[in-house]
Design a protein around this motif. Structure first.
Motif, short mmCIF file in Angstrom:
data_model
loop_
_atom_site.label_atom_id
_atom_site.label_comp_id
_atom_site.label_asym_id
_atom_site.label_seq_id
_atom_site.Cartn_x
_atom_site.Cartn_y
_atom_site.Cartn_z
N VAL A 258 1.13 -1.15 0.08
CA VAL A 258 0.07 -0.29 -0.15
C VAL A 258 1.05 1.40 -0.09
O VAL A 258 0.96 2.00 -0.41
N VAL A 259 1.75 1.17 0.58
CA VAL A 259 2.71 2.73 0.72
C VAL A 259 3.78 2.29 -0.62
O VAL A 259 3.83 3.60 -0.62
N GLY A 260 4.10 1.70 -0.72
CA GLY A 260 4.45 1.43 -1.91
C GLY A 260 4.20 1.93 -3.20
O GLY A 260 4.74 2.95 -4.29
N THR A 261 3.13 1.73 -3.34
CA THR A 261 2.21 1.73 -4.67
C THR A 261 2.07 3.40 -4.49
O THR A 261 1.79 3.78 -5.50
N VAL A 262 1.69 4.01 -3.24
CA VAL A 262 1.30 5.46 -3.05
C VAL A 262 2.66 6.02 -3.34
O VAL A 262 2.63 7.35 -4.01
N GLY A 263 3.63 6.30 -3.23
CA GLY A 263 4.91 6.43 -3.53
C GLY A 263 5.35 6.27 -4.72
O GLY A 263 6.01 7.05 -5.47
N ALA A 264 5.39 4.69 -5.51
CA ALA A 264 5.19 5.22 -6.46
C ALA A 264 4.47 5.85 -7.71
O ALA A 264 4.66 6.16 -8.52
N SER A 265 3.52 5.95 -6.88
CA SER A 265 2.52 6.71 -7.68
C SER A 265 2.78 8.39 -7.85
O SER A 265 2.88 8.91 -8.91
N LEU A 266 3.28 8.72 -6.67
CA LEU A 266 3.62 10.60 -6.72
C LEU A 266 4.88 10.56 -7.21
O LEU A 266 5.25 11.78 -7.87
#
Length: 540
Positions: free
Chosen positions: A163-171
């Motif tokens: 979840v956190v990594g996906t947010v990071g990649a999206s940003l």
């Protein structure tokens, strides 16, 4: 034709990753040999790339013959080569540990090779969108590897990281989109030129793009306060997975932060946007102190050194934001040193868990008597993490601290001095938990009552061989010998060379990590000379 080595370094592990699954339809144990050949080939290619850079300087390769800025470019210079060699060495050494510690199975080795390919791609790419692609390959395989022992705890940790990594990649991707809108290109060097030619450092799109990219990478790096995924992931992942993830995954993301900041946006962008640089500096400074303080509160070894990484990457973030040559040199040196030290520390922790079932500090009373070489290696690496000279841990901290003081005296105000003070406070915290670990290794007398261990023959800890930490990470108390020492688990490896009940090949890899940590500590001038061309270009 030497430039073909660059795509080969990426393609070899990714293509090899398909073989364990394909051949696994017929052969059950084909994964490890394929992974061993694949990672060894990457190491050989990395060595050849490094030799070419030393002899003839940086070089590049345009994929498919399409020249940049239209095509995708792979680039090798002294900075990328240093990280590439780290990736190659750690991936080979960790594989030797995984063979005895697990997880096993062809799908695991396919994911492992894919992770190596993603890491190599992140290091060599010269394209911002291509960096996102490899960032996602690295992230997706890391999620799978963390949950590869199929326990509920590791699955939860993997989901949290996902979840956190996906947010990071999206940003990060959102930031890349803003870069493209502002400049019309994605090639790193071309973006650098077009920011000056078309947009300017004060353009809102350029500012927003850097903010989004840095925030996305901060989530991947695990800088406080967006670090929450890291302690659970490191603690609950299988030991061999923690070893490579702790040494390489956040390290390559921190490398990407340095590369994007100084190759794409440049030091002039930081000078023109003091608010952005100050914000990154403040967050990094808080991360330095908070990570160290949280680490000092832990009793689980993996969790303790996970929080330690939050502090160490805070130092690297501060080095980037300080925007002077001395601090950036320290950040780069600390980046390489941190990868080596954390590889060795988590390998040593994994070996103690494999041989003696010990995962908590309190379970390690007089562990140096039972496993002198493993304990000694962990102790030396811990002292290097503190920054005791001669070690690369001292060298990186010293350069960052000197750069912070220089920045403060040159008009950076209290923030630069605050960074140096934070490094000092962090060092004290680090010394506290490393000293606690060494005290248990060497000075907690087995068989003494109170805080120094139970009396032999009393309590549950007086069990004979066979104690083991539970597979779900619940940290049960391991067994003790009649002398009160940590008892080897049933079936633990024996070596004719050392008394430690650990496998020989991973122990040799641990010894090499200790050697590299100390040897590089003597290489201050050599490291400054090695990274000099990159620093000269960055601050030209």
């Amino acid at each position: 034709m030497i430039d073909v080595l660059l795509p080969l370094a990426v393609v070899v592990p990714i293509v090899a990753a398909t073989l364990p699954l394909a051949l696994g339809l017929r052969y059950d144990r084909v994964g490890w040999p394929i992974a061993a050949v694949g990672t060894t080939a990457v190491a050989g290619i990395a060595a050849a790339i490094a030799a070419e850079v030393v002899v003839n300087g940086p070089f590049d390769h345009a994929l498919g013959g399409f020249l940049p800025p239209v095509g995708i470019e792979l680039v090798a210079d002294r900075l990328s080569v240093a990280v590439l060699l780290l990736v190659a060495a750690v991936s080979v050494a960790t594989l030797a540990f995984a063979r005895v510690a697990g997880p096993r199975g062809n799908p695991f080795y396919s994911a492992y090779l894919l992770l190596v390919g993603g890491l190599v791609g992140m290091v060599l790419t010269g394209d911002l969108f291509n960096l996102f692609v490899f960032l996602e390959i690295t992230g997706l395989t890391t999620y799978a590897l963390i949950a590869s022992d199929r326990s509920g705890a590791s699955a939860y940790a993997s989901l949290k990281y996902l979840v956190v990594g996906t947010v990071g990649a999206s940003l990060y991707l959102l930031g890349v989109g803003y870069v493209f809108l502002a400049t019309g290109t994605l090639n790193m060097l071309d973006v650098q030129a077009q920011i000056v030619a078309q947009a300017g450092y004060g353009d809102p799109l350029v500012r927003a793009s850097y903010a989004f990219i840095v925030t996305g990478l901060a989530l991947k790096i695990a800088i406080f306060p967006v670090h929450s995924w890291q302690p659970d992931a490191y603690q609950r992942a299988p030991d061999s997975v923690t070893t490579i993830v702790a040494a390489l995954v956040s390290t390559t993301s921190a490398y990407a932060l340095i590369r994007v900041t100084y190759t794409v946006f440049t030091v002039d962008f930081l000078a023109a946007n003091e608010g952005i640089a100050t914000a990154l500096l403040v967050v990094s400074t808080v991360s330095i102190v908070a990570g160290s303080a949280l680490a000092a509160m832990q009793s689980n070894l993996k969790r303790m050194f996970a929080y330690s990484s939050v502090a160490q990457f805070g130092m690297i973030g501060a080095a980037v934001a300080l925007a002077n040559e001395t601090a950036l040199l320290g950040g780069i040196v600390h980046l390489i040193g941190h990868g080596i030290m954390k590889f060795g520390l988590f390998l040593g922790i994994g070996l103690l868990a494999l041989g003696y079932g010990s995962r908590q500090i309190e379970d390690l009373a007089s562990a140096a008597r039972a496993a002198p070489y493993t304990s000694g290696a962990v102790a030396v690496l811990g002292l290097a993490l503190v920054g005791i000279p001669p070690s690369i841990g001292f060298l990186g901290k010293w350069y960052i601290g000197v750069g912070a003081v220089d920045a403060g005296l040159a008009g950076g105000g209290a923030v630069g001095i605050a960074v140096a003070a934070a490094i000092f406070v962090s060092t004290l915290f680090t010394l506290s938990y490393v000293a606690r670990l060494i005290e248990r290794f060497y000075f907690a007398g087995a068989g003494l009552p109170g805080d120094h261990g139970e009396v032999p023959g009393s309590g549950d800890n007086a069990a004979t061989d066979g104690g083991r930490a539970s597979d779900d990470g619940s940290d049960e108390s391991p067994a003790k010998t009649a002398d009160g020492l940590p008892a080897p688990v049933e079936g633990a490896s024996r070596s004719s060379l050392v008394p430690d009940r650990v496998p020989t090949a991973p122990l040799l890899a641990l010894g090499l990590a200790v050697f590299a940590t100390v040897a590089l500590g003597f290489g201050g001038f050599a490291l400054a000379e090695w990274f000099g061309p990159f620093l000269t270009e960055a601050f030209a």
